[in-house]
Design a protein around this motif. Sequence first.
Motif, PDB file in Angstrom:
ATOM      1  N   THR A   1       1.864 -14.852  96.721  1.00 32.61           N
ATOM      2  CA  THR A   1       2.984 -15.372  95.942  1.00 32.61           C
ATOM      3  C   THR A   1       4.298 -14.717  96.382  1.00 32.61           C
ATOM      4  OG1 THR A   1       2.335 -13.814  94.217  1.00 32.61           O
ATOM      5  CG2 THR A   1       1.740 -16.124  93.886  1.00 32.61           C
ATOM      6  N   THR A   2       4.220 -13.491  96.902  1.00 30.07           N
ATOM      7  CA  THR A   2       5.451 -12.873  97.376  1.00 30.07           C
ATOM      8  C   THR A   2       5.902 -13.517  98.682  1.00 30.07           C
ATOM      9  OG1 THR A   2       4.738 -10.789  96.405  1.00 30.07           O
ATOM     10  CG2 THR A   2       6.547 -10.687  97.974  1.00 30.07           C
TER      11      THR A   2
ATOM     12  N   HIS B   1       6.667 -17.417  98.642  1.00 31.17           N
ATOM     13  CA  HIS B   1       7.423 -17.814  97.451  1.00 31.17           C
ATOM     14  C   HIS B   1       8.069 -19.186  97.637  1.00 31.17           C
ATOM     15  CE1 HIS B   1       9.875 -16.504  93.802  1.00 31.17           C
ATOM     16  NE2 HIS B   1      10.366 -17.686  94.117  1.00 31.17           N
TER      17      HIS B   1
ATOM     18  N   LEU C   1       4.773 -15.379  91.484  1.00 29.05           N
ATOM     19  CA  LEU C   1       5.994 -15.619  92.247  1.00 29.05           C
ATOM     20  C   LEU C   1       7.114 -14.696  91.789  1.00 29.05           C
ATOM     21  CD1 LEU C   1       6.001 -19.528  92.356  1.00 29.05           C
ATOM     22  CD2 LEU C   1       5.576 -17.972  94.258  1.00 29.05           C
TER      23      LEU C   1
ATOM     24  N   THR D   1       9.446  -9.374  91.971  1.00 33.74           N
ATOM     25  CA  THR D   1       9.268  -9.667  93.394  1.00 33.74           C
ATOM     26  C   THR D   1      10.429  -9.125  94.227  1.00 33.74           C
ATOM     27  OG1 THR D   1       9.061 -11.448  95.022  1.00 33.74           O
ATOM     28  CG2 THR D   1      10.381 -11.924  93.104  1.00 33.74           C
TER      29      THR D   1
END
Lengths: 353, 455
Positions: A85-86, A89, B78, B395
């Motif tokens: 997910t990083t 993104h 995310l 993030t």
Amino acid sequence: MADLLTLPNVLAAAILVSLQAYVLFGGADFGAGMWDLLARGPRREFQRTLIAKAIGPIWEANHVWFVLAVVVLFSCFPPAFAMLTTELHVPLSLMLVGIVLRGTAFVFRSADERRDAVQRRWGLVFSLSSVFTPLLLGICAGAIASGAVARAAQMTGASFTGRFIVPWTSPFILGVGAFTLALFAFLAAVYLTVEAEGHEPLQEDFRRRALGAAVAVFACAAATLVLSRRYDPGMTHTLVNSPWAVPLQLLTGIAAVGAILALVTRRFRVARLAAGAQVSLIVWGWALDIFPSIIPGALTIMEAASPAGTLRATLIVLAVGAVILLPSLAYLFRIFKSRPSAFERLEDLSADV
Amino acid sequence: MSDLLAARSQMAMSLGFHIVFAMLGIGLPLLMVIAEWRHLRTGDPVYLELAKRWAKGTTILFAVGAVSGTVLSLELGLLFPGFMKFAGAMIGMPFSLEGFAFFLEGIFLGVYLYGWKRISPRAHLGAGVLVALGGVMSGIFVVMANAWMNAPTGFAMRDGVPVDIDPLAALRSAAVLPQTLHMTLAAYASTGFGVAGIHAFMLLRNNGVHFHRLALGVALAMAVPAAVAQPLVGDFAARFVAQTQPMKLAALEGQFITERGAPLRIGGWPDMERAETRMALEIPGGLSWLAYRDADAEVRGLDQVPRADWPPVPVVHIAFQVMVALGFYMAFVALWAAWRAVRRRPIAEHRGLLWALVAAAPMGFIATEAGWVVTEVGRQPWVVQGVLRTADAVTPMPGLIVPFLGFTLLYVFLSVVVVYLLRRQVTASPASSEGDGHRTAATGARTSGGPTAHG
Ligand code: HDD
Ligand code: HEM
Ligand code: HEM
């Protein structure tokens, strides 16, 4: 063999089964959306109606396979989820936009009673997002397999584009996106030949489309292979060298040829089976290709796994859930996917709300 | 806007959007099941009409709930990958269970919506019950994950990493019972009053319509008990907050100093500069009594933690006041309606009560949003209370304002469309509403080159 059956591997396989189901059922829903966009000829509106009827009762249930895969991934392999997910993104966010637009546009379109310009516009949103979303799904799959995610994770000092855009936009990865698109279109067209049972001209429409899509699948597969040789040499290495590669590709090839032969000879139910097998084998091929990694170049399944307690508990939930849900799912499919076909249901109008 | 703030805002916006549809996804299936059951019992076709109407509303809302929920499941990673990496193994259990609740709901919603004529009436009602059950269970499981964030248990920290993880602990966190109960009641009360308000409005225009009278009755049957119980359960929740998260309690009450016999403050403005809450109506000893059932008990104030660790007190305090005020109003209207029903006086003939119901229609949703602001903003600066800071979980991707604005626009657009479509549903008069999209679609298909009937 015994050392393959570790708890982490079993849960990784569960994620894969869930993804496979998503591709087989949800992927076909996406593909059907593409055919909605490409509806042509004298029976154009009729094709669209068949597509809507075929997707209607089951898209929600089909969609949950994706959610399930995500949930098991983040419970059982949290560092892998965090890394994906990083680094992905941007494509994942875009994919979410596609998922939102597609699901809502489909329902808005059928909820709206008038057949006017507004409704057609929903149809367009639905079909465009049906193209856009699988492309991004394929891109993410390609980015994982090619090691791009792992490379991005090391670029902590890089610029925004350097780390968050460039890694997943290599020609090879974009090729995997296109391949996914073609594959879903193929799958959907094959399924729709069965849905159209009882109406030959319509069945022929989708038979032609399925054969066309099969050509596209082969073209994309060939192109990706060439691109991978040029841009991601590591990729071809595993594709060709892993001990599973040859038998698996052979089987995939047999299924693909079988599907086409069945289409040519108009054995549509056989074609559906063969196409399903072909697509499943591709999903498993992708997975065996990255095995025993979960993110090649960065994390193995073992390294990313949660403690055994969590894995065991999740496995139990999955098993109990399967006992309850698989019969329910079979019930849903039996009600709607056996006879009469979606075509015959067009006559059975009062069956709906 | 800093990246951290953008991430928090995006999370808050997405959750705030999803929760509306989630609540309707919990409440509406129960309404349609009650209506269908009444139809089977009484044979009144209007009940069937109601069940079908609500089912159609559910189709639209469920789709939005499903896609916005999917967004959330990825968004947790995310936006806050550090949180998922830390907590995934511990909150995985409620989320996996939730996955199955979704499946149950999704499968049987398909059966319910498209199966009116394909399965027996009993099987159809059974499918509806399973949809309603799946909805409540989804809500309960996901709130368990949140309860764990508020009162984390089942692990030990060693060198900044969690060890000795008990995967089932998240199901047993101290906050689970009060939070899941409170949330489930919120869903029933909000949906019930929302629907009741709409039909009350229609009755104000013409109180003779049988359809709207029955609808109002079914909606109130669900809303009234929930709304009456909600303040009691809220008090129960507050006492757990006092035990597990004293600084959140201090923020929501505007309690800056630690003191015995702390007053209950109604309204007022917490002044962060001067560290006092001004202009509040104070009930001496009230807070001590509510939190510990002892008017003399010591209540810890924000002075127990460094200034930098305070949550934004005014936001939390005011959100709390809003929730409580709306909660009392809803409980009052619920009791009023119940009182009339007990005396067998038709609710539809009391215009004052009908107006009070119209006013209550949006209140459950507003109270719920406010309640979540209390829970989530009140937990700051922690994402996992006392263990992981929000700033350490965000993030590393820069430019988070772009996805925040993008998703906000998308959701604003969807909200407008949903309101527009539902309006057309509600205002269509019962008799003429039977045409459905598929029917017109199929007719259109035939005129444009498809086969004639029976091809
Ligand atoms: C219809 C909606 C509704 C109504 C009328 C109320 N609440 Fe509420 N409240 C919620 C909907 C809600 C919520 C949105 O569902 C929350 C957010 C998190 C949760 O578990 O429930 C919440 C949270 C929440 C919390 C924080 C829990 C935590 O952080 O762990 C407290 C202390 C209360 N509520 C107390 C009350 C009191 C004393 C009420 C008196 C009338 C009240 N609520 C009415
Ligand atoms: C981080 C928080 C959350 C995540 C990750 C999440 C995830 C999801 C997902 C993936 C779905 C779609 C399932 C489907 O495809 O059918 C969904 C739907 C749903 N969610 Fe959430 N959710 C969250 C918060 C909540 C909360 C707080 C509630 C509380 C009541 C809730 C209740 C529901 C319900 C009842 C549904 C199904 C009904 C509907 O779609 O209308 N969710 N959620
Ligand atoms: C649907 C109801 C919910 C609403 C309306 C809601 C609201 C919010 C709000 C307002 C914030 C921002 C707080 C701030 O940064 O000041 C937030 C943050 C967050 N919420 Fe929730 N929340 C809900 C449920 C949940 C659930 C069920 C989970 C997880 C299981 C969750 C996980 C998070 C996380 C990880 C953050 C970001 C970190 C943080 O700010 O603490 N939320 N939410």
